[in-house]
Design a protein around this motif. Structure first.
Motif, PDB file in Angstrom:
ATOM      1  N   THR A 155      -2.345   8.738  -4.838  1.00 20.91           N
ATOM      2  CA  THR A 155      -2.363   8.919  -3.347  1.00 20.91           C
ATOM      3  C   THR A 155      -1.846  10.122  -2.975  1.00 20.91           C
ATOM      4  O   THR A 155      -1.155  10.843  -3.410  1.00 20.91           O
ATOM      5  CB  THR A 155      -1.267   7.690  -3.163  1.00 20.91           C
ATOM      6  OG1 THR A 155      -1.438   6.425  -3.598  1.00 20.91           O
ATOM      7  CG2 THR A 155      -1.030   7.641  -1.589  1.00 20.91           C
ATOM      8  N   GLN A 194       1.996   4.782   0.635  1.00 20.70           N
ATOM      9  CA  GLN A 194       1.627   5.925   1.632  1.00 20.70           C
ATOM     10  C   GLN A 194       2.643   7.128   1.798  1.00 20.70           C
ATOM     11  O   GLN A 194       3.793   6.732   1.257  1.00 20.70           O
ATOM     12  CB  GLN A 194       1.861   5.463   3.151  1.00 20.70           C
ATOM     13  CG  GLN A 194       0.795   4.521   3.575  1.00 20.70           C
ATOM     14  CD  GLN A 194       0.768   4.225   5.069  1.00 20.70           C
ATOM     15  OE1 GLN A 194       1.855   3.829   5.434  1.00 20.70           O
ATOM     16  NE2 GLN A 194      -0.348   4.052   5.773  1.00 20.70           N
ATOM     17  N   GLN A 233       0.805  -1.300   0.096  1.00 19.31           N
ATOM     18  CA  GLN A 233       0.016  -0.124  -0.012  1.00 19.31           C
ATOM     19  C   GLN A 233       0.926   1.266   0.101  1.00 19.31           C
ATOM     20  O   GLN A 233       2.040   1.386   0.681  1.00 19.31           O
ATOM     21  CB  GLN A 233      -0.810   0.126   1.109  1.00 19.31           C
ATOM     22  CG  GLN A 233      -1.806   1.061   1.330  1.00 19.31           C
ATOM     23  CD  GLN A 233      -2.559   1.317   2.477  1.00 19.31           C
ATOM     24  OE1 GLN A 233      -2.798   0.038   3.487  1.00 19.31           O
ATOM     25  NE2 GLN A 233      -3.502   2.243   2.638  1.00 19.31           N
ATOM     26  N   GLY A 284      -1.076  12.600   0.570  1.00 21.24           N
ATOM     27  CA  GLY A 284      -0.734  12.432   1.946  1.00 21.24           C
ATOM     28  C   GLY A 284      -1.710  13.048   2.927  1.00 21.24           C
ATOM     29  O   GLY A 284      -2.648  13.552   2.491  1.00 21.24           O
ATOM     30  N   GLN A 285      -1.515  13.159   4.101  1.00 21.11           N
ATOM     31  CA  GLN A 285      -2.350  13.378   4.966  1.00 21.11           C
ATOM     32  C   GLN A 285      -2.437  15.527   5.374  1.00 21.11           C
ATOM     33  O   GLN A 285      -3.415  15.798   5.820  1.00 21.11           O
ATOM     34  CB  GLN A 285      -2.319  13.208   6.241  1.00 21.11           C
ATOM     35  CG  GLN A 285      -1.069  13.743   7.295  1.00 21.11           C
ATOM     36  CD  GLN A 285       0.191  13.598   6.833  1.00 21.11           C
ATOM     37  OE1 GLN A 285       0.515  12.916   5.980  1.00 21.11           O
ATOM     38  NE2 GLN A 285       1.261  14.288   7.737  1.00 21.11           N
ATOM     39  N   VAL A 323       3.692  10.688   3.741  1.00 22.00           N
ATOM     40  CA  VAL A 323       3.503  11.398   4.700  1.00 22.00           C
ATOM     41  C   VAL A 323       4.586  12.811   4.903  1.00 22.00           C
ATOM     42  O   VAL A 323       5.750  12.664   4.627  1.00 22.00           O
ATOM     43  CB  VAL A 323       4.242  10.539   6.006  1.00 22.00           C
ATOM     44  CG1 VAL A 323       4.254  11.290   7.309  1.00 22.00           C
ATOM     45  CG2 VAL A 323       3.470   9.037   6.086  1.00 22.00           C
TER      46      VAL A 323
END
Length: 126
Positions: free
Chosen positions: A115, A3, A1, A117-118, A5
């Motif tokens: 994708t 990810q 997956q 990030g936060q 950050v």
């Protein structure tokens, strides 16, 4: 997956500099183009800068040209956005984005199906 950050946001005064980092995991970095976007309260998320799979193809939004620098380190699997000469209008949440299909040029327009990030907050205030 996959990810992503982000880190490096903060509160700074106009004219200051910041370095935002995006740590990626779960992907072959050379298979993804990377980009940075930002979103201010009440506004839509907007494109800031993008860099292609080889690290050579780079694009910037007009408001940040000459002030922001995007780069990526394939060995460390990270992306960086250097912000300089910051203005109050740069205040926003900054998001890192990775896309396995689009080129750096194409990332200037949606849709965005990769994708995210936060996000990391950048506040420019005197």
């Amino acid at each position: 997956q996959v990810q992503l950050v982000e880190s490096g946001g903060g509160v700074v005064q106009p004219g200051a500099s910041l370095v935002l980092s995006c740590a990626a995991s779960g992907w072959d970095s050379k298979s993804y183009a990377m980009a940075w976007f930002r979103q201010s309260p009440g506004k839509e998320r907007e494109f800031v800068a993008s860099v292609g799979r080889g690290g050579y193809e780079i694009f910037y939004a007009t408001p940040v040209k000459g002030r922001f620098t995007i780069s990526r380190d394939f060995a460390k699997n990270t992306g960086t956005l250097q912000l300089s000469n910051l203005e109050t209008d740069d205040t926003a949440t900054y998001y890192c984005y990775g896309d396995p299909v689009k080129t750096a040029m194409a990332l200037q327009r949606g849709p965005y199906l990769g994708t995210w990030g936060q996000g990391t907050q950048v506040t420019v205030s005197s």
